[in-house]
Design a protein around this motif. Structure first.
Motif, short mmCIF file in Angstrom:
data_model
loop_
_atom_site.label_atom_id
_atom_site.label_comp_id
_atom_site.label_asym_id
_atom_site.label_seq_id
_atom_site.Cartn_x
_atom_site.Cartn_y
_atom_site.Cartn_z
N MET A 1 0.07 3.46 -2.76
CA MET A 1 0.75 4.48 -1.97
C MET A 1 -0.29 5.44 -1.40
N SER B 1 -8.17 5.29 0.97
CA SER B 1 -8.34 4.00 0.31
C SER B 1 -9.81 3.73 0.04
N ASP C 1 -8.57 -2.55 1.84
CA ASP C 1 -7.64 -1.87 0.93
C ASP C 1 -6.60 -1.09 1.73
N SER D 1 -4.08 -3.43 3.28
CA SER D 1 -3.18 -3.91 2.22
C SER D 1 -2.11 -2.86 1.90
N LYS D 2 -2.50 -1.60 1.83
CA LYS D 2 -1.55 -0.54 1.56
C LYS D 2 -0.53 -0.40 2.69
N GLU E 1 0.41 -2.78 4.72
CA GLU E 1 1.29 -3.95 4.62
C GLU E 1 2.35 -3.75 3.53
N ASP E 2 1.96 -3.11 2.42
CA ASP E 2 2.92 -2.84 1.35
C ASP E 2 4.03 -1.90 1.82
N ILE E 3 3.67 -0.97 2.67
CA ILE E 3 4.66 -0.01 3.18
C ILE E 3 5.66 -0.72 4.07
#
Length: 116
Positions: free
Chosen positions: A1, A103, A108, A111-112, A114-116
């Motif tokens: 996050m 990050s 990194d 990736s964060k 993409e997670d959101i």
């Protein structure tokens, strides 16, 4: 996050790619200099194919002339990758921020996001 740092949001609506790219470059320089804070830009682009640093001429199924006749811009840019199409109805998000404050690096950060 992502951390709780304040980020300004800009919604440009529908804009030509080159206009938004120019704004990003201007904002990037100001962010590096510390004269502005972090921003996220939301927009849609008028029809455009952006061409990254990798040779992608063989990826087009139509000639550059036919693409321009169809009203689609072709723009070579400084990003990685090959060809990307952007057009009305597609939300595009650009980050103008110091990645190391969010990050461990670009991979990194991506990736964060993409997670959101």
């Amino acid at each position: 996050m992502l951390n709780s740092k304040q980020i300004s949001i800009i919604d440009l609506g529908l804009k030509p790619y080159l206009e938004v790219w120019s704004l990003q470059e201007e904002m990037r320089e100001k962010r590096i200099a510390g004269s502005i804070g972090d921003h996220i830009i939301f927009c849609e682009h008028e029809p455009v194919y952006t061409i990254g640093k990798q040779d992608s001429s063989a990826d087009f199924l139509s000639s550059a002339e036919d693409i321009k006749i169809a009203g689609i811009d072709l723009v070579s840019c400084n990003r990685g990758g090959r060809i990307t199409y952007h057009g009305p109805g597609q939300l595009v998000v650009y980050f103008v921020l110091k990645i190391d404050e969010f990050s461990k690096g670009v991979k990194d950060f991506v990736s964060k996001v993409e997670d959101i």
